[in-house]
Design a protein around this motif. Structure first.
Motif, PDB file in Angstrom:
ATOM      1  N   LYS A 287       0.840  -1.187   0.000  1.00 10.69           N
ATOM      2  CA  LYS A 287       0.000   0.000   0.000  1.00 10.69           C
ATOM      3  C   LYS A 287       0.880   1.243   0.000  1.00 10.69           C
ATOM      4  O   LYS A 287       1.981   1.227   0.552  1.00 10.69           O
ATOM      5  CB  LYS A 287      -0.930   0.001   1.218  1.00 10.69           C
ATOM      6  CG  LYS A 287      -1.926  -1.150   1.201  1.00 10.69           C
ATOM      7  CD  LYS A 287      -2.870  -1.101   2.387  1.00 10.69           C
ATOM      8  CE  LYS A 287      -3.888  -2.231   2.316  1.00 10.69           C
ATOM      9  NZ  LYS A 287      -4.821  -2.224   3.475  1.00 10.69           N
ATOM     10  N   ILE A 288       0.383   2.320  -0.609  1.00  7.51           N
ATOM     11  CA  ILE A 288       1.190   3.531  -0.751  1.00  7.51           C
ATOM     12  C   ILE A 288       1.642   4.067   0.602  1.00  7.51           C
ATOM     13  O   ILE A 288       2.755   4.577   0.736  1.00  7.51           O
ATOM     14  CB  ILE A 288       0.410   4.627  -1.546  1.00  7.51           C
ATOM     15  CG1 ILE A 288       1.306   5.826  -1.832  1.00  7.51           C
ATOM     16  CG2 ILE A 288      -0.853   5.024  -0.822  1.00  7.51           C
ATOM     17  CD1 ILE A 288       2.492   5.560  -2.714  1.00  7.51           C
ATOM     18  N   GLU A 289       0.804   3.909   1.626  1.00  7.00           N
ATOM     19  CA  GLU A 289       1.189   4.419   2.953  1.00  7.00           C
ATOM     20  C   GLU A 289       2.324   3.610   3.577  1.00  7.00           C
ATOM     21  O   GLU A 289       2.922   4.051   4.562  1.00  7.00           O
ATOM     22  CB  GLU A 289      -0.019   4.450   3.895  1.00  7.00           C
ATOM     23  CG  GLU A 289      -0.774   3.157   4.025  1.00  7.00           C
ATOM     24  CD  GLU A 289      -1.962   3.076   3.081  1.00  7.00           C
ATOM     25  OE1 GLU A 289      -2.948   2.397   3.442  1.00  7.00           O
ATOM     26  OE2 GLU A 289      -1.914   3.682   1.984  1.00  7.00           O
ATOM     27  N   ASP A 290       2.620   2.443   3.007  1.00  7.48           N
ATOM     28  CA  ASP A 290       3.755   1.646   3.494  1.00  7.48           C
ATOM     29  C   ASP A 290       5.093   2.194   3.016  1.00  7.48           C
ATOM     30  O   ASP A 290       6.137   1.900   3.611  1.00  7.48           O
ATOM     31  CB  ASP A 290       3.619   0.192   3.021  1.00  7.48           C
ATOM     32  CG  ASP A 290       2.404  -0.508   3.606  1.00  7.48           C
ATOM     33  OD1 ASP A 290       1.966  -0.112   4.704  1.00  7.48           O
ATOM     34  OD2 ASP A 290       1.900  -1.440   2.966  1.00  7.48           O
TER      35      ASP A 290
ATOM     36  N   THR B 158       5.368   8.764   3.443  1.00  4.06           N
ATOM     37  CA  THR B 158       4.860   9.357   4.676  1.00  4.06           C
ATOM     38  C   THR B 158       3.529  10.056   4.410  1.00  4.06           C
ATOM     39  O   THR B 158       3.162  10.331   3.263  1.00  4.06           O
ATOM     40  CB  THR B 158       5.847  10.384   5.245  1.00  4.06           C
ATOM     41  OG1 THR B 158       5.951  11.491   4.315  1.00  4.06           O
ATOM     42  CG2 THR B 158       7.225   9.768   5.442  1.00  4.06           C
ATOM     43  N   LYS B 159       2.821  10.369   5.469  1.00  4.34           N
ATOM     44  CA  LYS B 159       1.548  11.072   5.352  1.00  4.34           C
ATOM     45  C   LYS B 159       1.751  12.419   4.673  1.00  4.34           C
ATOM     46  O   LYS B 159       0.938  12.837   3.835  1.00  4.34           O
ATOM     47  CB  LYS B 159       0.940  11.264   6.741  1.00  4.34           C
ATOM     48  CG  LYS B 159      -0.411  11.957   6.730  1.00  4.34           C
ATOM     49  CD  LYS B 159      -0.958  12.105   8.141  1.00  4.34           C
ATOM     50  CE  LYS B 159      -2.296  12.831   8.123  1.00  4.34           C
ATOM     51  NZ  LYS B 159      -2.827  13.004   9.518  1.00  4.34           N
TER      52      LYS B 159
ATOM     53  N   MET C  22      -1.105  14.696  -3.447  1.00  2.17           N
ATOM     54  CA  MET C  22      -2.530  14.910  -3.727  1.00  2.17           C
ATOM     55  C   MET C  22      -2.831  16.377  -4.027  1.00  2.17           C
ATOM     56  O   MET C  22      -3.654  16.686  -4.886  1.00  2.17           O
ATOM     57  CB  MET C  22      -3.368  14.415  -2.545  1.00  2.17           C
ATOM     58  CG  MET C  22      -3.319  12.903  -2.373  1.00  2.17           C
ATOM     59  SD  MET C  22      -4.400  12.278  -1.068  1.00  2.17           S
ATOM     60  CE  MET C  22      -5.998  12.458  -1.860  1.00  2.17           C
ATOM     61  N   ARG C  23      -2.142  17.295  -3.346  1.00  5.12           N
ATOM     62  CA  ARG C  23      -2.328  18.720  -3.633  1.00  5.12           C
ATOM     63  C   ARG C  23      -1.872  19.042  -5.052  1.00  5.12           C
ATOM     64  O   ARG C  23      -2.520  19.800  -5.774  1.00  5.12           O
ATOM     65  CB  ARG C  23      -1.562  19.572  -2.612  1.00  5.12           C
ATOM     66  CG  ARG C  23      -2.265  19.725  -1.274  1.00  5.12           C
ATOM     67  CD  ARG C  23      -1.663  20.866  -0.475  1.00  5.12           C
ATOM     68  NE  ARG C  23      -0.261  20.650  -0.177  1.00  5.12           N
ATOM     69  CZ  ARG C  23       0.182  20.011   0.894  1.00  5.12           C
ATOM     70  NH1 ARG C  23      -0.680  19.521   1.778  1.00  5.12           N
ATOM     71  NH2 ARG C  23       1.472  19.850   1.102  1.00  5.12           N
ATOM     72  N   SER C  24      -0.748  18.463  -5.454  1.00  8.24           N
ATOM     73  CA  SER C  24      -0.231  18.700  -6.799  1.00  8.24           C
ATOM     74  C   SER C  24      -1.208  18.191  -7.848  1.00  8.24           C
ATOM     75  O   SER C  24      -1.432  18.833  -8.876  1.00  8.24           O
ATOM     76  CB  SER C  24       1.120  18.008  -6.973  1.00  8.24           C
ATOM     77  OG  SER C  24       1.607  18.167  -8.283  1.00  8.24           O
TER      78      SER C  24
ATOM     79  N   GLY D 213      17.717   6.549   4.103  1.00  6.71           N
ATOM     80  CA  GLY D 213      17.203   7.351   5.204  1.00  6.71           C
ATOM     81  C   GLY D 213      16.207   8.408   4.783  1.00  6.71           C
ATOM     82  O   GLY D 213      15.586   9.049   5.615  1.00  6.71           O
ATOM     83  N   LYS D 214      16.004   8.614   3.504  1.00  4.37           N
ATOM     84  CA  LYS D 214      15.105   9.662   3.024  1.00  4.37           C
ATOM     85  C   LYS D 214      13.681   9.143   2.886  1.00  4.37           C
ATOM     86  O   LYS D 214      12.721   9.898   2.990  1.00  4.37           O
ATOM     87  CB  LYS D 214      15.600  10.171   1.665  1.00  4.37           C
ATOM     88  CG  LYS D 214      14.807  11.362   1.112  1.00  4.37           C
ATOM     89  CD  LYS D 214      15.031  12.588   1.921  1.00  4.37           C
ATOM     90  CE  LYS D 214      14.356  13.804   1.295  1.00  4.37           C
ATOM     91  NZ  LYS D 214      14.497  15.000   2.117  1.00  4.37           N
ATOM     92  N   SER D 215      13.537   7.856   2.654  1.00  2.00           N
ATOM     93  CA  SER D 215      12.217   7.289   2.396  1.00  2.00           C
ATOM     94  C   SER D 215      11.910   6.177   3.373  1.00  2.00           C
ATOM     95  O   SER D 215      12.785   5.689   4.096  1.00  2.00           O
ATOM     96  CB  SER D 215      12.164   6.749   0.968  1.00  2.00           C
ATOM     97  OG  SER D 215      10.982   6.043   0.757  1.00  2.00           O
ATOM     98  N   LYS D 216      10.659   5.743   3.385  1.00  3.80           N
ATOM     99  CA  LYS D 216      10.260   4.626   4.220  1.00  3.80           C
ATOM    100  C   LYS D 216      10.716   3.301   3.623  1.00  3.80           C
ATOM    101  O   LYS D 216      10.636   2.268   4.248  1.00  3.80           O
ATOM    102  CB  LYS D 216       8.731   4.611   4.382  1.00  3.80           C
ATOM    103  CG  LYS D 216       8.199   5.785   5.165  1.00  3.80           C
ATOM    104  CD  LYS D 216       6.694   5.830   5.190  1.00  3.80           C
ATOM    105  CE  LYS D 216       6.095   4.773   6.076  1.00  3.80           C
ATOM    106  NZ  LYS D 216       4.635   4.919   6.219  1.00  3.80           N
ATOM    107  N   VAL D 217      11.188   3.318   2.380  1.00  2.79           N
ATOM    108  CA  VAL D 217      11.677   2.107   1.728  1.00  2.79           C
ATOM    109  C   VAL D 217      13.181   2.235   1.516  1.00  2.79           C
ATOM    110  O   VAL D 217      13.632   3.111   0.787  1.00  2.79           O
ATOM    111  CB  VAL D 217      10.993   1.880   0.365  1.00  2.79           C
ATOM    112  CG1 VAL D 217      11.526   0.627  -0.292  1.00  2.79           C
ATOM    113  CG2 VAL D 217       9.490   1.772   0.553  1.00  2.79           C
TER     114      VAL D 217
END
Length: 292
Positions: free
Chosen positions: A124-127, A130-131, A138-140, A175-179
């Motif tokens: 899932k994208i949230e994995d 980050t929020k 989504m704003r873009s 360290g920049k991303s959750k992956v």
């Protein structure tokens, strides 16, 4: 037949991954990062088959003039479109492929239409974002109508020059991303496009209109079935219908209800392009059959 097909693909050693998340949350932007982590060789994104920064087959949903047309292209609704991509997939000796979609149902449908096995892993994208990153994406999308295609600008300028907007180079570092991206950081170029349909705005379908369509489907399927209540719930995954009915005595309930569910889903999806996650049917009463 489906079990045989799945076994055939398993023997061929194809592993399917999926990245699911609502439209505009940054799936295409992060597809390469995910591919690097899992050693994925090819990506299915919005109607395109992509490998090694090149478009191998398909046509981009971003080129469609209407939002509904874009949804159908992303789902490979057109037989010639999906056959073209399926043939290229069969020729390529791809061991791992990533399918992007707005929901688990969407990626399952794409896999089936391209003659691929179901995803063995759904992320899932949230994995992987980050929020704050999801909200920015989504704003873009909502304010500027910007979409991302995970290939270099040269590919998009050649095939889709009318919708090309800009190119961005993304440096992936630890360290920049959750992956995590492993020991070797890379620079990926992605193309930013502005589809024709985003300039015109999207078309929303009201719950009242969907209710009317579902009622019409029930009447078409069997005029003796009486709808007593119909509600529609929406969430990030799609639309969920809950229909309460009275059904004539003597009906083979299991088969009849399952067929009715399929009839409603198939017709609404065909004519609107939206995805129906489920249709729940509640039988309130068994009524006497009416004389013909």
């Amino acid at each position: 037949m489906k079990i045989f097909t799945d076994l055939l693909h398993t023997f061929q050693g194809i592993t399917v991954y999926a990245l699911a998340g609502p439209s505009g949350t940054g799936k295409s932007f992060r597809a390469k990062l995910l591919a690097q982590k899992y050693n994925i060789e090819a990506i299915i994104d919005d109607g395109l088959l992509i490998q090694d920064d090149k478009i191998l087959a398909g046509r981009s949903a971003k080129r469609e003039k209407t939002y509904m047309g874009a949804v159908r292209a992303a789902l490979f609704d057109d037989k010639s479109h999906r056959d073209e991509v399926a043939k290229v997939l069969q020729k390529m000796k791809i061991k791992r492929i990533l399918i992007l979609g707005t929901s688990e149902k969407m990626v399952m449908k794409i896999a089936t239409r391209l003659q691929l096995p179901p995803p063995s892993k759904i992320i899932k994208i949230e994995d992987i974002a980050t929020k704050e990153e999801i909200e920015t994406a989504m704003r873009s999308r909502q304010v500027e109508g910007k979409h991302v295609i995970p290939v270099p600008a040269i590919e998009i300028k050649r095939d889709y020059p009318k919708i090309f907007y800009n190119a961005v180079r993304v440096f992936l570092k630890r360290g920049k991303s959750k992956v995590p991206v492993g020991g070797n950081s890379k620079v990926f170029e992605k193309s930013v496009v502005r589809p024709e349909f985003s300039k015109k705005g999207r078309i929303e379908i009201s719950e009242a209109a969907l209710t009317q369509m579902a009622m019409h489907c029930v009447v078409e399927y069997d005029p003796q079935i009486r709808v007593k209540k119909l509600s529609i719930k929406t969430d990030a995954q799609g639309y969920r219908f809950v229909i309460t009915i009275d059904i004539p005595f003597g009906t083979q309930l299991t088969g009849k209800i399952h067929n009715l569910q399929s009839y409603i889903i198939d017709n609404i999806e065909r004519y609107t392009g939206i995805l129906i996650e489920e249709v729940s049917i509640i039988i309130d009463k068994i009524t006497a059959q009416q004389n013909q």
